[in-house]
Write a protein that holds these residues in place. Structure first.
Motif, PDB file in Angstrom:
ATOM      1  N   THR A 101     -23.857 125.568  59.685  1.00  0.00           N
ATOM      2  CA  THR A 101     -22.984 125.031  58.652  1.00  0.00           C
ATOM      3  C   THR A 101     -23.681 125.255  57.311  1.00  0.00           C
ATOM      4  OG1 THR A 101     -22.037 123.368  60.115  1.00  0.00           O
ATOM      5  CG2 THR A 101     -21.949 122.926  57.748  1.00  0.00           C
ATOM      6  N   ILE A 102     -22.937 125.710  56.316  1.00  0.00           N
ATOM      7  CA  ILE A 102     -23.514 125.979  55.000  1.00  0.00           C
ATOM      8  C   ILE A 102     -23.021 124.948  53.990  1.00  0.00           C
ATOM      9  CG2 ILE A 102     -23.666 127.607  53.093  1.00  0.00           C
ATOM     10  CD1 ILE A 102     -25.236 128.457  55.558  1.00  0.00           C
ATOM     11  N   GLY A 103     -23.965 124.367  53.293  1.00  0.00           N
ATOM     12  CA  GLY A 103     -23.639 123.411  52.234  1.00  0.00           C
ATOM     13  C   GLY A 103     -24.041 123.959  50.884  1.00  0.00           C
ATOM     14  N   TRP A 104     -23.368 123.465  49.862  1.00  0.00           N
ATOM     15  CA  TRP A 104     -23.704 123.790  48.477  1.00  0.00           C
ATOM     16  C   TRP A 104     -24.045 122.492  47.751  1.00  0.00           C
ATOM     17  CZ3 TRP A 104     -23.995 128.753  46.661  1.00  0.00           C
ATOM     18  CH2 TRP A 104     -23.400 129.761  47.424  1.00  0.00           C
ATOM     19  N   SER A 107     -17.836 124.841  57.615  1.00  0.00           N
ATOM     20  CA  SER A 107     -18.254 124.854  59.011  1.00  0.00           C
ATOM     21  C   SER A 107     -18.611 126.263  59.469  1.00  0.00           C
ATOM     22  CB  SER A 107     -17.145 124.279  59.896  1.00  0.00           C
ATOM     23  OG  SER A 107     -16.006 125.135  59.865  1.00  0.00           O
ATOM     24  N   ARG A 108     -19.172 126.359  60.653  1.00  0.00           N
ATOM     25  CA  ARG A 108     -19.681 127.627  61.164  1.00  0.00           C
ATOM     26  C   ARG A 108     -18.602 128.697  61.277  1.00  0.00           C
ATOM     27  NH1 ARG A 108     -22.492 125.179  66.404  1.00  0.00           N
ATOM     28  NH2 ARG A 108     -20.544 124.019  66.320  1.00  0.00           N
ATOM     29  N   TYR A 151     -23.246 119.787  62.660  1.00  0.00           N
ATOM     30  CA  TYR A 151     -21.865 120.013  62.257  1.00  0.00           C
ATOM     31  C   TYR A 151     -21.057 118.732  62.100  1.00  0.00           C
ATOM     32  CZ  TYR A 151     -21.394 119.576  67.309  1.00  0.00           C
ATOM     33  OH  TYR A 151     -21.464 119.148  68.602  1.00  0.00           O
ATOM     34  N   ALA A 152     -21.748 117.588  62.185  1.00  0.00           N
ATOM     35  CA  ALA A 152     -21.051 116.317  62.024  1.00  0.00           C
ATOM     36  C   ALA A 152     -20.691 116.122  60.563  1.00  0.00           C
ATOM     37  CB  ALA A 152     -21.931 115.176  62.524  1.00  0.00           C
ATOM     38  N   THR A 164     -30.808 115.789  53.226  1.00  0.00           N
ATOM     39  CA  THR A 164     -31.784 115.810  54.308  1.00  0.00           C
ATOM     40  C   THR A 164     -31.193 116.301  55.627  1.00  0.00           C
ATOM     41  OG1 THR A 164     -31.369 113.463  54.685  1.00  0.00           O
ATOM     42  CG2 THR A 164     -33.278 114.031  53.312  1.00  0.00           C
ATOM     43  N   THR A 165     -29.880 116.464  55.680  1.00  0.00           N
ATOM     44  CA  THR A 165     -29.252 117.043  56.868  1.00  0.00           C
ATOM     45  C   THR A 165     -29.608 118.511  57.033  1.00  0.00           C
ATOM     46  OG1 THR A 165     -27.378 115.523  56.762  1.00  0.00           O
ATOM     47  CG2 THR A 165     -26.995 117.600  57.907  1.00  0.00           C
ATOM     48  N   TYR A 166     -29.936 119.160  55.920  1.00  0.00           N
ATOM     49  CA  TYR A 166     -30.119 120.611  55.906  1.00  0.00           C
ATOM     50  C   TYR A 166     -31.580 120.996  56.104  1.00  0.00           C
ATOM     51  CZ  TYR A 166     -25.343 120.575  54.326  1.00  0.00           C
ATOM     52  OH  TYR A 166     -23.992 120.365  54.254  1.00  0.00           O
TER      53      TYR A 166
END
Length: 126
Positions: free
Chosen positions: A33-36, A52-53, A102-103, A111-113
């Motif tokens: 999963t990619i976050g910005w 999401s993926r 992915y939640a 901190t999820t990343y």
């Protein structure tokens, strides 16, 4: 493990658009999963968007909803952040980050990343 490199930042005027790219190394990009996120001077790191993926779900901060769109091309190992109607308040260093989590509950939490790019500067003048 994945390495992420952002590009596409720059200096623009209010109302302009920019598209940021997040290029990933490795063959497992589709597993993440990619976050910005963005970091402005004197402020804490702020969640912007996540995808999401499989691109089946996207998430946005209220401050960018309707103006920013995130997408990804797993065949090119690249994610994108299209930013329209930019405002001076959008000025920040923008980072992409990757996680196998992915939640959706946790995608706005830095901190999820596990993996982060080096960031790209976006400056919006009034």
């Amino acid at each position: 493990q994945v390495q992420l490199v952002e590009s596409g930042g720059g200096l623009v005027q209010a109302g302009d658009s920019l598209r940021l790219s997040c290029a990933a190394s490795g063959r497992t990009f589709s597993s993440y999963t990619i976050g910005w996120f963005r970091l402005a001077p004197g402020k804490e790191r702020e969640f912007v968007a996540a995808i999401s993926r499989s691109s089946g779900a996207t998430y946005y901060a209220d401050s960018v909803k309707g103006r920013f769109t995130t997408s990804r091309d797993n065949a090119k190992n690249t994610a994108y952040l299209q930013m329209n109607s930019l405002k001076p308040a959008d000025t920040a260093v923008y980072y992409c980050a990757g996680t196998t989590n992915y939640a959706s509950t946790w995608l706005s939490v830095p901190t999820t990343y596990d993996y982060w790019g080096q960031g790209t500067q976006v400056t919006v003048s009034s």
